[in-house]
Write an enzyme that holds these catalytic residues in place. Sequence first.
Site, PDB file in Angstrom:
ATOM      1  N   HIS A 109       2.716 -11.465  -0.202  1.00  0.00           N
ATOM      2  CA  HIS A 109       3.157 -10.840   1.050  1.00  0.00           C
ATOM      3  C   HIS A 109       2.958 -11.768   2.245  1.00  0.00           C
ATOM      4  O   HIS A 109       2.726 -12.963   2.070  1.00  0.00           O
ATOM      5  CB  HIS A 109       2.508  -9.465   1.203  1.00  0.00           C
ATOM      6  CG  HIS A 109       2.752  -8.650  -0.039  1.00  0.00           C
ATOM      7  ND1 HIS A 109       3.909  -7.962  -0.271  1.00  0.00           N
ATOM      8  CD2 HIS A 109       1.993  -8.510  -1.166  1.00  0.00           C
ATOM      9  CE1 HIS A 109       3.856  -7.399  -1.491  1.00  0.00           C
ATOM     10  NE2 HIS A 109       2.711  -7.719  -2.043  1.00  0.00           N
ATOM     11  N   GLU A 145      -2.961  -5.319   1.894  1.00  0.00           N
ATOM     12  CA  GLU A 145      -2.919  -6.287   0.785  1.00  0.00           C
ATOM     13  C   GLU A 145      -2.822  -7.736   1.272  1.00  0.00           C
ATOM     14  O   GLU A 145      -3.525  -8.625   0.768  1.00  0.00           O
ATOM     15  CB  GLU A 145      -1.730  -5.960  -0.127  1.00  0.00           C
ATOM     16  CG  GLU A 145      -1.597  -6.896  -1.315  1.00  0.00           C
ATOM     17  CD  GLU A 145      -0.378  -6.560  -2.177  1.00  0.00           C
ATOM     18  OE1 GLU A 145       0.347  -5.611  -1.850  1.00  0.00           O
ATOM     19  OE2 GLU A 145      -0.174  -7.267  -3.183  1.00  0.00           O
ATOM     20  N   HIS A 169      -2.071 -10.799  -6.001  1.00  0.00           N
ATOM     21  CA  HIS A 169      -1.695  -9.527  -5.382  1.00  0.00           C
ATOM     22  C   HIS A 169      -2.783  -8.474  -5.579  1.00  0.00           C
ATOM     23  O   HIS A 169      -3.693  -8.640  -6.388  1.00  0.00           O
ATOM     24  CB  HIS A 169      -0.391  -9.004  -6.004  1.00  0.00           C
ATOM     25  CG  HIS A 169       0.817  -9.776  -5.572  1.00  0.00           C
ATOM     26  ND1 HIS A 169       1.703  -9.309  -4.632  1.00  0.00           N
ATOM     27  CD2 HIS A 169       1.271 -11.003  -5.948  1.00  0.00           C
ATOM     28  CE1 HIS A 169       2.663 -10.218  -4.441  1.00  0.00           C
ATOM     29  NE2 HIS A 169       2.423 -11.252  -5.240  1.00  0.00           N
ATOM     30  N   GLU A 186      -2.957  -8.807 -10.447  1.00  0.00           N
ATOM     31  CA  GLU A 186      -3.063  -7.590  -9.631  1.00  0.00           C
ATOM     32  C   GLU A 186      -4.534  -7.196  -9.633  1.00  0.00           C
ATOM     33  O   GLU A 186      -5.058  -6.693 -10.631  1.00  0.00           O
ATOM     34  CB  GLU A 186      -2.195  -6.463 -10.208  1.00  0.00           C
ATOM     35  CG  GLU A 186      -0.690  -6.707 -10.118  1.00  0.00           C
ATOM     36  CD  GLU A 186      -0.103  -6.430  -8.724  1.00  0.00           C
ATOM     37  OE1 GLU A 186      -0.856  -6.144  -7.783  1.00  0.00           O
ATOM     38  OE2 GLU A 186       1.139  -6.520  -8.610  1.00  0.00           O
TER      39      GLU A 186
HETATM   40 ZN   LIG Z   1       1.777  -7.289  -3.856  1.00  0.00          ZN
END
Ligand SMILES: [Zn+2]
Length: 232
Positions: free
Chosen positions: A10, A28, A82, A145
Amino acid sequence: MVKVYIDLGHEGDVKGMDPGAVANGLKEANVVLEIGKYIKDMFAEYENVEIKFSRLGDKNFSLTQRTNEANAWGADLYLSIHINAGGGTGFESYIYPGAGSKTQAFQNAVHAKIISKKVFGKDRGKKQADFHVLRETKMDAMLTENGFIDNKTDAAILKDRKKLIEIAAGHVEGVAEFLGLKKKPDPKPISTPKPDGRMHYVQIGAFSDYDNAEKLAAKAKKAGFDVYIKSE
Ligand SMILES: [Zn+2]
């Protein structure tokens, strides 16, 4: 020199930028940026590796720009970081469906190191998905993640600096193991002489005439030394 491209997911915590998933007072983009800064410091301890980050701050940077940059740079590895969302808990990692054994070995190494840090309560497994950054990269690529931002337990982990450092270390150690990276040699320790139990005085003059002693003391003071006159 091996080249590792670290993609911090991001864009940033600024209007007009993609913040990624947002929950529990966390964004995030900010969390992965903090992990990325620890990763940067940790890679500095290794030799023969060059690291490039998609961003080390807030930055408008599309997925296509990221993969184009990594491909043009000639990265050997692509690691995208992420934070998950959408109901769940724990850690999972991704490679492109049908990726070869070398990419699988990359995923195995990084996944195992992160799990070994025991930061997350659940190992959700090594997965495959058709994500842009996995599909459009020419080198071995994986995506992590790191917990669910919308889960209270995981959010508490992501607010804990020490745990973010552990997560960063898992990524770095996994890459180092996969690439066989070696740490730079430690700087030579400075040898400290052992005290011999006596005091040692530095003296620059002894005079029977007090004025001469004072003159030399003044000279030494001017030169920046702490001076006292001892009369016996
Ligand atoms: Zn993400």
